[in-house]
Design an enzyme around this catalytic site. Structure first.
Site: not given
Length: 338
Positions: A73, A77, A81, A83, A105, A173, A203, A264
């Site tokens: 993540r 993130h 922002v 790059g 964050n 997002p 996710h 998975d």
């Protein structure tokens, strides 16, 4: 996360010409930035750099598998922002609130993990390996260590000099995003609908906090004071049993119940059962193209998902990179060089 890129309608030849020029300019910029990235960039300047990263990840992730989701993540993130430039790692100062302080964050973890690797690299090759490359390598290596997919990580990124908390809200997002917002924010980074579906597949690992991520779906969806009608009723009961109030900011819930530590196809199967945890997950089924992609992935093989996920990660980790003389190579990932 389409085999076709997102298209934009224009009404006049003049606007077509203007749009073409803008798009061409963006492509040229992205192409020139990515061109300087290369496999084994540190082969001569720090030959053991990637091995040092991998060895550390392989040693510590088995004892802390819950860090894999946050580290991946963090990679996402960071790239969304300014790059992929490690701006997410910078600390706030008395005159600037950095990205770390931005709402998206505030639940990130793994900063110390990155810092420890940076210390090892600085001891071996001072001022050579960028924090931006460390984030990219760690994201991949952590996923591989738990048996997930691998992808190519060309290196040569440099670290950015600017980090602004307000930019996290406008670029990253949110889990509460609707479909049009997701499309817009991904497209602004050169990522298409297929990338959206595939990257959302991350996710399949990790957890989420109740109040910031999905409590509104349970207690006050769209300000109605009720439950999101798109949410499976039995799943909603399970969520409410753990997230007892909309203000719960400590309880966490598995994003892919039953296999949240396994990379998975569970996430896609849950989404099709209306058990995607976030509004943004459910939003993917509201469009025929993305829903079709999800069905194909859920019914397909794990190896196919891994191969497609790798392609999208390779694209994302090249977004807006700084190379050559841009930025700097930070000595401490949390602080700009003096």
């Amino acid at each position: 996360m389409i085999h076709s890129e997102i298209s934009f309608k224009v009404r006049t030849m003049g606007s077509i010409s203007c749009s073409s020029i803008i798009i061409l300019g963006v492509l040229v910029f992205l192409g020139s930035a990515q061109a300087a990235l290369q496999m084994n960039f540190y082969a001569k300047t720090c030959p053991k750099a990637e091995k040092i990263v991998l060895d550390f990840v392989k040693k510590h992730i088995p004892n802390a598998p819950s860090l894999v989701g946050p580290l991946l993540r963090m990679n996402f993130h960071d790239c969304f922002v300014r790059g992929c430039d490690a701006s997410v790692l910078l600390n706030s100062t008395s005159t600037n609130q950095a990205e770390k302080s931005g709402v998206p964050n505030q639940t990130l973890r793994g900063f110390d993990f990155i810092d420890r690797i940076k210390s090892l690299l600085e001891a071996k090759c001072p001022g050579v390996v960028s924090c931006a490359d460390i984030i990219a390598l760690v994201g991949r290596d952590a996923v591989v260590t738990i048996g997930g997919p691998s992808w190519s990580v060309p290196t040569g990124r440099r670290d950015g000099l600017i980090s602004n908390a307000t930019e996290t809200l406008t670029n990253i997002p949110a889990p509460t995003s609707n479909f049009s917002t997701l499309v817009s924010k991904f497209a602004s980074k050169g990522l298409n609908l297929k990338d959206l579906v595939l990257l959302s597949g991350a996710h399949t690992i990790g957890n989420a906090h109740c109040n910031q991520s999905f409590a509104a779906r349970l207690y006050n969806f769209s300000g109605t004071g009720g439950q999101d009608p798109s949410l499976d009723s039995e799943y909603a009961v399970a969520l409410k049993a753990k997230c007892k109030t909309p203000l719960d900011n400590t309880t966490i819930f598995e994003m892919d119940p039953g296999s949240f530590r396994t990379f998975d196809l569970g996430y896609y199967k849950q989404v099709l059962k209306r058990r995607g945890l976030f509004t943004s997950d459910a939003a993917l089924t509201t469009n025929s193209t993305t829903r079709s992609e999800i069905i194909q992935l859920a019914q397909g093989t794990l190896s196919n998902f891994y191969a497609e996920f790798a392609k999208s990660m390779e694209k994302m980790t090249k977004v807006g990179v700084k190379t050559g003389s841009s930025g700097e190579i930070r000595k401490n990932c949390a602080v700009l060089n003096s």
